[in-house]
Design a protein around this motif. Structure first.
Motif, PDB file in Angstrom:
ATOM      1  N   UNK A   1      -2.609  13.893  13.287  1.00  0.00           N
ATOM      2  CA  UNK A   1      -1.575  13.300  14.139  1.00  0.00           C
ATOM      3  C   UNK A   1      -0.429  12.695  13.319  1.00  0.00           C
ATOM      4  N   UNK A   2      -0.732  12.308  12.078  1.00  0.00           N
ATOM      5  CA  UNK A   2       0.281  11.639  11.256  1.00  0.00           C
ATOM      6  C   UNK A   2       0.973  12.590  10.285  1.00  0.00           C
ATOM      7  N   UNK A   3       0.617  13.870  10.350  1.00  0.00           N
ATOM      8  CA  UNK A   3       1.205  14.817   9.411  1.00  0.00           C
ATOM      9  C   UNK A   3       1.608  16.098  10.148  1.00  0.00           C
TER      10      UNK A   3
ATOM     11  N   UNK B   1       4.647   8.098  17.074  1.00  0.00           N
ATOM     12  CA  UNK B   1       3.459   8.398  16.252  1.00  0.00           C
ATOM     13  C   UNK B   1       3.102   7.196  15.382  1.00  0.00           C
TER      14      UNK B   1
ATOM     15  N   UNK C   1      -0.695   5.996  16.061  1.00  0.00           N
ATOM     16  CA  UNK C   1      -1.558   6.917  15.322  1.00  0.00           C
ATOM     17  C   UNK C   1      -2.988   6.414  15.134  1.00  0.00           C
TER      18      UNK C   1
ATOM     19  N   UNK D   1       6.733   3.012   3.244  1.00  0.00           N
ATOM     20  CA  UNK D   1       6.543   3.077   1.790  1.00  0.00           C
ATOM     21  C   UNK D   1       7.617   2.273   1.072  1.00  0.00           C
TER      22      UNK D   1
ATOM     23  N   UNK E   1       4.286  12.125   0.410  1.00  0.00           N
ATOM     24  CA  UNK E   1       3.057  11.953   1.185  1.00  0.00           C
ATOM     25  C   UNK E   1       2.071  13.035   0.741  1.00  0.00           C
TER      26      UNK E   1
ATOM     27  N   UNK F   1      -1.861  14.845   1.192  1.00  0.00           N
ATOM     28  CA  UNK F   1      -3.105  15.035   1.941  1.00  0.00           C
ATOM     29  C   UNK F   1      -4.043  15.877   1.087  1.00  0.00           C
TER      30      UNK F   1
ATOM     31  N   UNK G   1       8.931  12.726   2.091  1.00  0.00           N
ATOM     32  CA  UNK G   1       9.288  12.001   3.317  1.00  0.00           C
ATOM     33  C   UNK G   1      10.395  11.034   2.936  1.00  0.00           C
TER      34      UNK G   1
ATOM     35  N   UNK H   1      -2.996   3.485   2.401  1.00  0.00           N
ATOM     36  CA  UNK H   1      -3.833   4.242   1.471  1.00  0.00           C
ATOM     37  C   UNK H   1      -3.591   5.739   1.684  1.00  0.00           C
ATOM     38  N   UNK H   2      -3.491   6.149   2.964  1.00  0.00           N
ATOM     39  CA  UNK H   2      -3.053   7.508   3.295  1.00  0.00           C
ATOM     40  C   UNK H   2      -1.766   7.357   4.101  1.00  0.00           C
ATOM     41  N   UNK H   3      -0.651   7.642   3.448  1.00  0.00           N
ATOM     42  CA  UNK H   3       0.643   7.373   4.089  1.00  0.00           C
ATOM     43  C   UNK H   3       0.920   8.316   5.254  1.00  0.00           C
ATOM     44  N   UNK H   4       1.749   7.838   6.174  1.00  0.00           N
ATOM     45  CA  UNK H   4       2.135   8.668   7.319  1.00  0.00           C
ATOM     46  C   UNK H   4       3.124   9.738   6.852  1.00  0.00           C
ATOM     47  N   UNK H   5       3.011  10.922   7.432  1.00  0.00           N
ATOM     48  CA  UNK H   5       3.933  12.003   7.096  1.00  0.00           C
ATOM     49  C   UNK H   5       5.034  12.146   8.117  1.00  0.00           C
ATOM     50  N   UNK H   6       5.372  11.062   8.811  1.00  0.00           N
ATOM     51  CA  UNK H   6       6.364  11.144   9.875  1.00  0.00           C
ATOM     52  C   UNK H   6       7.121   9.821  10.022  1.00  0.00           C
ATOM     53  N   UNK H   7       8.363   9.933  10.507  1.00  0.00           N
ATOM     54  CA  UNK H   7       9.148   8.738  10.857  1.00  0.00           C
ATOM     55  C   UNK H   7       9.161   8.506  12.371  1.00  0.00           C
TER      56      UNK H   7
END
Lengths: 313, 146
Positions: B112-114, A243, A247, A118, B86, B88, B81, A233-239
């Protein structure tokens, strides 16, 4: 086999110093922004990309030399003009591989990594794929080998192309002179490419020469009234780098597993990201269309309000 | 690429990330205004106003939930984050919400991404959040999982 240096490997120390320089400049001026974990993930992805490239080089180099050795129409040699022609044709091939990287989910699975931050700074330039070798992207340079350009030359100019693209990943530079903005890819054009605003989706695929986007209808200039917002468009919720790297592949495998027909399975690979048989998710085209409808509805409402005001007066 | 290059690269990466975290400390917090703004951006086709949507912010300001006024729209789940947000959209929240403790509600989206999202709230707010999700469940007639 022609022995040429690897430009990107030679440039690594400069990349590190320039990321540091942008960080300090951003800290002092507020014109660039970093985040510790995001920077760590981007740089780990860059290192992983180099390692994965080195591990699979025997296949990609072997394939390129096999095509050149067996199917080359001419032997163009290694004169300076061949490097210039190779650079231009490789840049054209890059445009198409990049465009398909956004429009075909199989290739997006590898390229999405580069867009997953981001933030938009020089460390984002190094956030690269670990899995590009497992996509049809390798095929896009084959016309150059068939034309008779030795693969070592193509790899060399491709490295120069990637080095060029490093400096355009920044918010610290506004706009370049008009002639430069017209001909070349710039921070302004590439900010648009990394933005997830509906207005900017799927635009500005060029590597170095902006003419390809202008020729093939994918050019969108940066609009000062529409500030770029970066990421997916749908951001990742992880660093987590693992993943981040895998993903979209996981998403593809889940979809292939639950698909009801072979046609759907093929389209889950070849159709644009977001495609589903029932339209339950949105592709970038659908997102942009919905945005345009909202904009039109909004301007209709504004027009009616203005008409009411005029009538009241 | 040899092991020395890999180790050198790793050291450079850690140093750069450390400098980034020192120069740009992440003090980002989720607030009601930030939640509204991000949900408006992420779910542009769902109309809501700040007065008819219910917003819950975790005590650590790292996660939040917006319950849409129309039950069919479900909820928006938000996490901080780093310094970014983020979002959903979860139409059927009852499938993913779980009351862990008197003051904790978790959301396991299976995405998987959250990773799982935890909201720490006072008991009243936790009750209200679960009631809101159950209201969605009852009005929509979904089987309850929470």
């Amino acid at each position: 086999m022609l022995e040429l240096p690897s430009p990107t490997q030679l440039a690594v120390p400069a990349f590190v110093l320039l990321v540091l320089a942008e960080m300090i400049y951003g800290w002092k001026s507020g014109k660039a922004r970093f985040e510790g974990k995001d920077t760590m993930t981007s740089l780990i992805m860059g290192l992983g990309s180099t390692i994965s490239g080195a591990l699979t080089a025997v296949f990609s180099v072997g394939f390129a030399y096999w095509v050149w050795g067996n199917f080359a129409l001419f032997n163009l040699g290694a004169a300076l003009w061949v490097f210039v022609v190779a650079f231009i044709l490789d840049d054209l091939a890059y445009y198409w591989v990049h465009r398909m990287g956004h429009r075909m989910r199989w290739m997006w699975a590898a390229h999405v990594i580069h867009h997953s931050s981001q933030h938009y700074n020089l460390s984002t330039a190094l956030r690269q794929t670990w899995t590009g070798q497992f996509t049809p992207g390798i095929l896009f340079a084959t016309p150059l080998y068939i034309l008779g350009i030795e693969p070592a030359i193509v790899f060399f100019v491709s490295g120069i192309n990637l080095i060029y693209q490093f400096w355009i990943h920044t918010e610290a530079i506004g706009k370049m002179p008009r002639w430069f903005e017209y001909l070349f890819n710039t921070p302004s054009h590439h900010r648009v490419h990394h933005a997830n605003n509906p207005k900017y989706l799927d635009a500005n695929y060029a590597g170095v020469l902006m003419v390809w986007d202008r020729m093939f209808g994918s050019f969108i200039p940066e609009d000062e009234t529409e500030k770029c917002r970066y990421g997916l468009v749908t951001d990742l919720g992880t660093f987590n780098p693992l993943r981040v790297a895998t993903h979209e592949w996981v998403g593809i495998f889940k979809d292939l597993w639950s698909a009801k027909s072979w046609k759907d399975r093929v389209l889950f690979l070849l159709a644009p990201p977001g495609w589903t048989p029932d339209g339950s998710r949105m592709t970038s085209d659908m997102i942009r269309d919905a945005w345009r409808k909202r904009q039109m509805a909004k301007s209709d409402d504004d027009g009616k309000e203005a008409a009411k005001t005029v009538a009241a007066e | 690429m040899d092991i020395v290059q890999v180790l050198g690269s790793l050291i450079s990466i850690f140093i750069l990330a450390l400098i980034a975290s020192k120069l740009f400390p992440s003090v980002s917090k989720l607030t009601k205004e930030r939640i509204e703004r991000n949900v408006t951006r992420f779910c542009p086709n769902i109309g809501f106003t700040d007065s008819d949507a219910r917003i819950f912010v975790s005590d650590d300001y790292q996660s939040g939930v917006l319950v849409f006024p129309e039950p069919k729209d479900g909820i928006a789940l938000l996490t901080a984050l780093g310094d970014r947000v983020v979002v959903r959209h979860i139409p059927e929240a009852e499938h993913v919400a779980k009351r862990i403790d008197t003051d904790t509600v978790t959301f396991q989206t299976g995405d998987f991404t959250q990773p799982a999202v935890k909201l720490i709230l006072d008991k009243l707010a936790a009750d209200e959040l679960m009631d809101s999700i159950m209201r969605v469940d009852q009005e929509e007639g979904h089987p309850a999982h929470a």
